[in-house]
Write a protein that holds these residues in place. Structure first.
Motif, PDB file in Angstrom:
ATOM      1  N   GLY A 162      66.459 -68.078 -70.960  1.00 43.54           N
ATOM      2  CA  GLY A 162      66.721 -69.508 -71.069  1.00 43.54           C
ATOM      3  C   GLY A 162      65.497 -70.327 -71.414  1.00 43.54           C
ATOM      4  N   ARG A 163      64.532 -69.733 -72.134  1.00 46.66           N
ATOM      5  CA  ARG A 163      63.339 -70.480 -72.549  1.00 46.66           C
ATOM      6  C   ARG A 163      62.694 -69.795 -73.751  1.00 46.66           C
ATOM      7  N   ARG A 164      61.799 -70.526 -74.394  1.00 42.86           N
ATOM      8  CA  ARG A 164      61.127 -70.029 -75.582  1.00 42.86           C
ATOM      9  C   ARG A 164      60.174 -68.884 -75.231  1.00 42.86           C
ATOM     10  N   VAL A 165      60.160 -67.846 -76.069  1.00 44.01           N
ATOM     11  CA  VAL A 165      59.285 -66.695 -75.829  1.00 44.01           C
ATOM     12  C   VAL A 165      58.457 -66.358 -77.066  1.00 44.01           C
ATOM     13  N   THR A 166      58.322 -67.326 -77.977  1.00 47.09           N
ATOM     14  CA  THR A 166      57.498 -67.170 -79.166  1.00 47.09           C
ATOM     15  C   THR A 166      56.552 -68.352 -79.247  1.00 47.09           C
ATOM     16  N   PRO A 167      55.438 -68.213 -79.994  1.00 49.21           N
ATOM     17  CA  PRO A 167      54.500 -69.341 -80.099  1.00 49.21           C
ATOM     18  C   PRO A 167      55.153 -70.562 -80.706  1.00 49.21           C
ATOM     19  N   GLY A 168      54.800 -71.739 -80.181  1.00 51.72           N
ATOM     20  CA  GLY A 168      55.282 -72.987 -80.757  1.00 51.72           C
ATOM     21  C   GLY A 168      54.387 -73.422 -81.893  1.00 51.72           C
TER      22      GLY A 168
END
Length: 237
Positions: A214-220
């Motif tokens: 439920g969250r981002r797991v790649t660089p922004g």
């Protein structure tokens, strides 16, 4: 700013990096390495973690583990870190912290990246100029994975087991992987994922991990977010 939560899921390989505070030496004598490995094996068993690959450098550690529970790697590193710091401070008559803050980590896609990550870990002494070949470095899992040297700490991952139908054939196939160097782009990808607590794998793998957590797991994207401007007449939302 609050720290990003760990990206950890049961049974998915996790690459861990623990560094000495201010890059200070964490292993001085042979006995230091042996005690660390003994306690790693002990606490891995107690916390439900399996170690597939490792290397102990003078001022940092790399581990590749799979765990039964999402909290298992953290429990392993906490117990291991506390035990080793107590030993190290007592032995060398020092006090205070030994390890740098939090350990760094990244979930690793088994199908396409696990063996690359193992090679990255076991090639650390070569990249550091300490030895010419990983077999010449005593404090890693290479001799177990590539040469069949007995090492009760190492639990082969199923991807590794798929390299051959016998131990000898698996070891031979694994050794062949070391005939070529890891591509610089892949090395940088592993470093970026590990240092940033991201997922290491394909875009589909990252999407699946992001959905599960439920969250981002790649660089922004780098830089500050752009401010939203009031739309002018005729602009579309």
């Amino acid at each position: 700013m609050p720290r990003r939560p760990r990206v950890v899921l049961p049974h998915i390989p996790l690459h861990l990096i623990q560094r000495g505070n201010n890059r200070q030496v964490c292993f001085v004598a042979d006995g230091d390495y042996r005690f660390y490995l003994d306690w790693l094996k002990e606490f891995a068993g107690k916390t439900g973690c399996r170690v597939h690959a490792y290397v102990l450098m003078t001022n940092h550690v790399h581990l590749l583990v799979s765990a039964d529970g999402g909290e298992s790697p953290g429990a392993l590193m906490k117990a291991l870190g506390q035990r080793y710091v107590q030993y190290f401070n007592r032995t060398y008559r020092r006090s205070g912290t030994l390890w740098e803050g939090r350990y760094r980590s990244c979930l690793t896609q088994a199908e396409d990246y696990l063996l690359a990550c193992q090679r990255y870990i076991e090639l650390n002494p070569v990249r550091a100029g300490m030895v010419e070949h990983p077999a010449n470095y005593r404090w890693s899992s290479y001799r177990a994975n590539a040469q069949g040297e007995e090492d009760a700490l190492v639990t082969p991952h199923e991807i590794y087991l798929g390299l051959g139908t016998t131990e000898a054939s698996r070891q031979a196939t694994y050794r062949e992987l070391f005939r070529s160097e890891l591509e610089p782009g892949l090395v940088e990808q592993i470093r970026q994922a590990s240092n940033g607590n991201f997922a290491l794998g394909s875009s589909r793998f990252a999407e699946e991990i992001a959905a599960a957590l439920g969250r981002r797991v790649t660089p922004g994207k780098s830089g500050r977010p752009r401010k939203l401007l009031e739309p002018e007449s005729g602009d579309l939302f």
